[in-house]
Design a protein around this motif. Structure first.
Motif, short mmCIF file in Angstrom:
data_model
loop_
_atom_site.label_atom_id
_atom_site.label_comp_id
_atom_site.label_asym_id
_atom_site.label_seq_id
_atom_site.Cartn_x
_atom_site.Cartn_y
_atom_site.Cartn_z
N VAL A 358 0.83 -1.10 0.06
CA VAL A 358 0.01 0.07 -0.06
C VAL A 358 0.84 1.20 0.07
CG1 VAL A 358 -1.91 1.48 1.34
CG2 VAL A 358 -1.68 -1.08 1.27
N TRP A 359 0.60 2.19 -1.00
CA TRP A 359 1.39 3.43 -1.17
C TRP A 359 0.36 4.54 -0.76
CZ3 TRP A 359 6.41 2.75 -2.87
CH2 TRP A 359 6.92 1.34 -3.11
N ALA A 360 1.51 5.84 -0.50
CA ALA A 360 0.94 6.98 -0.27
C ALA A 360 1.20 7.82 -1.18
CB ALA A 360 0.88 7.57 1.02
N ALA A 361 0.55 8.83 -1.96
CA ALA A 361 1.09 9.66 -2.89
C ALA A 361 0.42 11.21 -2.71
CB ALA A 361 0.82 9.16 -4.27
N ASP A 362 1.34 12.12 -2.94
CA ASP A 362 0.51 13.55 -3.30
C ASP A 362 0.34 13.72 -4.46
OD1 ASP A 362 0.43 16.47 -2.15
OD2 ASP A 362 1.58 16.51 -3.99
N LEU A 363 -0.91 14.37 -5.02
CA LEU A 363 -1.57 14.55 -6.35
C LEU A 363 -1.30 15.68 -6.87
CD1 LEU A 363 -4.73 12.48 -5.96
CD2 LEU A 363 -2.70 11.84 -6.81
N HIS A 364 -0.07 16.34 -6.57
CA HIS A 364 0.63 17.54 -7.27
C HIS A 364 -0.53 18.55 -6.62
CE1 HIS A 364 3.19 15.98 -10.47
NE2 HIS A 364 2.46 15.12 -10.39
N SER A 365 -0.58 18.66 -5.27
CA SER A 365 -1.41 19.40 -4.78
C SER A 365 -0.76 20.82 -4.49
CB SER A 365 -1.69 19.07 -3.09
OG SER A 365 -0.43 18.96 -2.24
N GLN A 366 -1.47 21.89 -4.18
CA GLN A 366 -1.11 23.24 -4.15
C GLN A 366 -0.35 23.41 -2.90
OE1 GLN A 366 -4.32 26.08 -4.35
NE2 GLN A 366 -2.54 27.95 -4.27
N ASN A 367 -0.75 22.96 -1.78
CA ASN A 367 0.01 23.20 -0.26
C ASN A 367 0.63 22.12 0.09
OD1 ASN A 367 -0.87 25.85 -0.16
ND2 ASN A 367 -2.93 25.20 0.37
N GLY A 368 0.80 20.97 -0.61
CA GLY A 368 1.55 19.80 -0.27
C GLY A 368 1.25 18.85 0.69
N THR A 369 2.02 17.75 0.86
CA THR A 369 1.40 16.62 1.88
C THR A 369 2.27 15.99 2.71
OG1 THR A 369 -0.45 16.00 0.25
CG2 THR A 369 0.12 14.44 1.73
N LEU A 370 2.20 16.04 4.02
CA LEU A 370 3.11 15.19 4.84
C LEU A 370 2.44 13.84 5.05
CD1 LEU A 370 4.00 18.04 7.64
CD2 LEU A 370 5.06 17.27 5.52
N PHE A 371 3.52 12.82 5.03
CA PHE A 371 3.02 11.74 5.24
C PHE A 371 3.99 11.03 6.22
CE2 PHE A 371 3.23 6.92 4.38
CZ PHE A 371 2.03 6.85 4.57
N GLN A 372 3.57 10.73 7.43
CA GLN A 372 4.56 10.08 8.48
C GLN A 372 5.76 11.33 9.10
OE1 GLN A 372 2.62 8.03 9.85
NE2 GLN A 372 4.02 6.44 10.13
N GLY A 373 5.03 12.54 8.76
CA GLY A 373 6.10 13.57 9.16
C GLY A 373 7.12 14.13 8.02
N ARG A 374 6.99 13.43 6.99
CA ARG A 374 7.67 13.47 6.00
C ARG A 374 6.91 14.33 4.68
NH1 ARG A 374 11.32 8.33 4.66
NH2 ARG A 374 12.19 9.85 3.07
N ALA A 375 7.70 15.20 4.00
CA ALA A 375 7.01 15.71 2.90
C ALA A 375 7.20 14.80 1.80
CB ALA A 375 7.65 17.11 2.51
N LEU A 376 5.66 14.59 1.22
CA LEU A 376 5.59 13.62 0.00
C LEU A 376 5.74 14.45 -1.37
CD1 LEU A 376 2.24 11.66 0.51
CD2 LEU A 376 4.59 10.61 0.00
N GLN A 377 6.97 14.26 -1.91
CA GLN A 377 7.13 14.84 -3.17
C GLN A 377 6.31 14.31 -4.43
OE1 GLN A 377 9.35 17.30 -3.26
NE2 GLN A 377 9.78 17.03 -1.31
#
Length: 410
Positions: A358-377
Motif C-alpha cells: 500500500v502506497w501514499a502519494a501526493d497528487l500535485h497538491s497546491q499546499n503539499g502533503t506530509l506523510f508520517q511527518g515527511r514531505a511527499l514529493q
C-alpha cells in the motif's frame, strides 16, 4: 473532446514524443495509465493526428494479451493524451528462470497471440522488448500482457529515418529494421519476440555488440548462436558449480535459427505457429517440464491488512478495501475521503495498492502533503509502514490517520 479527467500519481516513462504516468480515476476508483504527447506536438500536427488515429483504432479492440486503450482527448494545455488500463505485474525475467521452457512457452503463446491480434488490425509494434511485457496475476498463476503499444514511438519513424538515427531498441531489432525503419511488418515483431525468448532461455541475449553499429551488424550478418541453456535445480536456479553445465538443445536451436532468420519470409508466419513449434522442439529436446500446481506461487504476497480505516479527529469515519481500488483525499465531492477545507486541493492525496504493498502519494497538491511527518514529493510515492501500523497524513493543517487492518479486525 474533454480534458484529461485523471490525476497523475507518478511517472512511468519518458520518450522523445511524450511521457507516460500512472494516474488515478477518482470517479470509478481505479488506476489508469495515461500517455501524453509533448506540448510542441500541437493538435493539428501530423504526429497528433496519427496518435489519435492509432488511439481510435485500438480503443475499439479488446485483446486478452494487449493492454486496453480506453479513451483519448486534449488537455487544457492542448496536449493530446490517451488513457489505457493499468496492469499490475512483473517483468518476465523476475518470474521465468533460464531453461524454464514451460513458462517461456506460456509467455510466447500469450504474446504471440496478442501480436497476431494487433497484426490483424494492421498494427505493427516495432519496439517490442522485455520492458514492454508484464506478467499479471491470473486464476492459474500469471498471464503475459503487452503493455506499451509503441504508438508514440511509431510517430518518430519518419524523423528517425530522415536523421539517420536508430528507431527501436538495438538488442531486439530485426535485420530489416536495422536497414530501413520504414519498411517493416509483422515479421519484425516476431523477430523481437524470438530474441526475448532466447534471453529468457539462456539467461543472455544472442547478440551483445560493444557499440550500436557493431550490434546492428551482428543482427544483419552473424549466425544465431546456440542457446547453451544452463542446467537447473528444481527451484529453477542455475546450478552453482564452477562449470555450469548446459543442456543439449538441437531442436530449440533449430527453432531459434528459423525464428531469427535474416530474411523475414523465412521466419514463422504467426505467433500461434511459433508457440506450436516451440512446444514441439522443447519436448523433443526433453526440456518440457510441467510445474506442480502447488509450486506456482502468487506473483505478490497476499495483503494481510486490506482494510483502510480513516480516522479524523480521533474518530473512525470510514473503511475501504484497498483491493477494490485507490482512495483519494481532498475537498471535491468525488473523493472517497472528503475534507471540508478551502486550503486543500480538490484532489489532494491518494492511497493505492501496487505489487502487494500500500502506497501514499501526493497528487500535485497546491499546499503539499506530509506523510508520517515527511514531505511527499509529487511523483514520488512512499510505502505504508508494514504490519498494519497507523500512518498519518497532514494535508496542509488537517491530520488524517489511516490504519490498515484485517477485514474482521476492530
Amino acid at each position: 473532446m474533454q480534458s484529461c479527467p485523471y490525476r497523475k500519481i507518478r511517472p512511468l516513462g519518458e520518450g522523445s514524443m511524450g511521457d507516460v504516468h500512472l494516474c488515478v480515476d477518482v470517479q470509478q476508483r481505479r488506476l489508469v495509465v495515461v500517455k501524453w504527447l509533448r506540448a510542441e506536438l500541437h493538435e493539428g500536427s501530423q504526429a497528433a493526428v496519427r496518435f489519435r488515429r492509432e488511439a481510435e483504432l485500438m480503443a475499439g479492440a479488446n485483446f486478452p494479451g494487449v493492454i486496453k486503450v480506453e479513451e483519448w482527448g486534449l488537455d487544457e494545455f492542448g496536449r493530446t493524451w490517451m488513457a489505457m488500463e493499468f496492469v499490475d505485474g512483473l517483468m518476465p525475467s523476475a518470474v521465468i528462470g533460464p531453461g524454464d521452457c514451460w513458462s517461456v512457452h506460456r509467455l510466447l503463446a500469450g504474446v504471440g497471440q496478442g501480436l497476431d491480434d494487433l497484426h490483424g488490425l494492421g498494427v505493427v509494434h516495432r519496439d517490442l522488448k522485455p520492458e514492454n511485457v508484464l506478467l499479471r496475476s491470473s486464476v492459474d498463476g500469471w498471464e503475459p500482457v503487452i503493455i506499451d503499444l509503441g504508438i508514440a514511438k511509431w510517430l518518430a519513424q519518419e524523423t528517425a529515418t530522415a536523421s539517420g538515427s536508430v528507431f527501436g531498441t538495438p538488442h531486439y531489432m530485426s535485420p530489416e529494421q536495422c536497414r530501413d525503419t520504414k519498411h517493416v511488418g509483422p515479421a519484425t515483431d516476431r523477430y523481437a519476440v524470438a530474441v526475448i525468448i532466447f534471453e529468457l532461455l539462456a539467461g543472455r541475449r544472442p547478440f551483445e555488440g560493444r557499440t550500436i553499429p557493431e550490434l546492428l551488424r551482428q543482427h544483419l550478418e552473424s549466425p544465431v548462436p546456440e542457446l547453451q541453456i544452463p542446467k537447473r535445480v528444481r527451484s529453477g536456479a542455475i546450478r552453482d558449480t564452477a562449470a555450469k553445465a548446459t543442456y543439449p538443445s538441437p531442436n530449440l536451436d533449430a527453432f531459434m535459427r528459423k525464428a531469427m532468420a535474416k530474411e523475414p519470409r523465412l521466419r514463422f508466419g504467426s505467433g500461434r505457429e511459433m508457440a506450436t513449434e516451440f512446444e514441439r522442439a522443447a519436448k523433443a529436446d526433453g526440456l518440457w517440464e510441467v510445474p506442480d500446481p502447488s509450486d506456482m506461487t502468487p506473483l505478490f504476497p497476499a495483503l494481510t491488512h486490506p482494510m483502510a480505516e480513516i480516522i479524523i479527529d480521533g474518530e473512525s469515519r470510514q473503511r475501504f478495501d484497498v483491493r477494490h481500488g485507490p482512495l483519494v483525499l481532498g475537498r471535491h465531492e468525488s473523493c472517497q475521503v472528503v475534507l471540508g477545507s478551502p486550503r486543500l486541493s480538490r484532489l489532494h492525496a491518494c492511497v493505492y495498492l501496487h505489487r502487494g504493498r500500500v502506497w501514499a502519494a501526493d497528487l500535485h497538491s497546491q499546499n503539499g502533503t506530509l506523510f508520517q511527518g515527511r514531505a511527499l514529493q509529487p511523483g514520488v510515492p512512499m510505502p505504508f509502514p508494514p504490519g498494519g501500523q497507523t500512518a498519518v497524513f497532514t494535508l496542509y493543517n488537517r491530520n488524517i490517520a489511516v490504519r490498515l487492518c484485517t477485514t474482521t479486525g476492530p
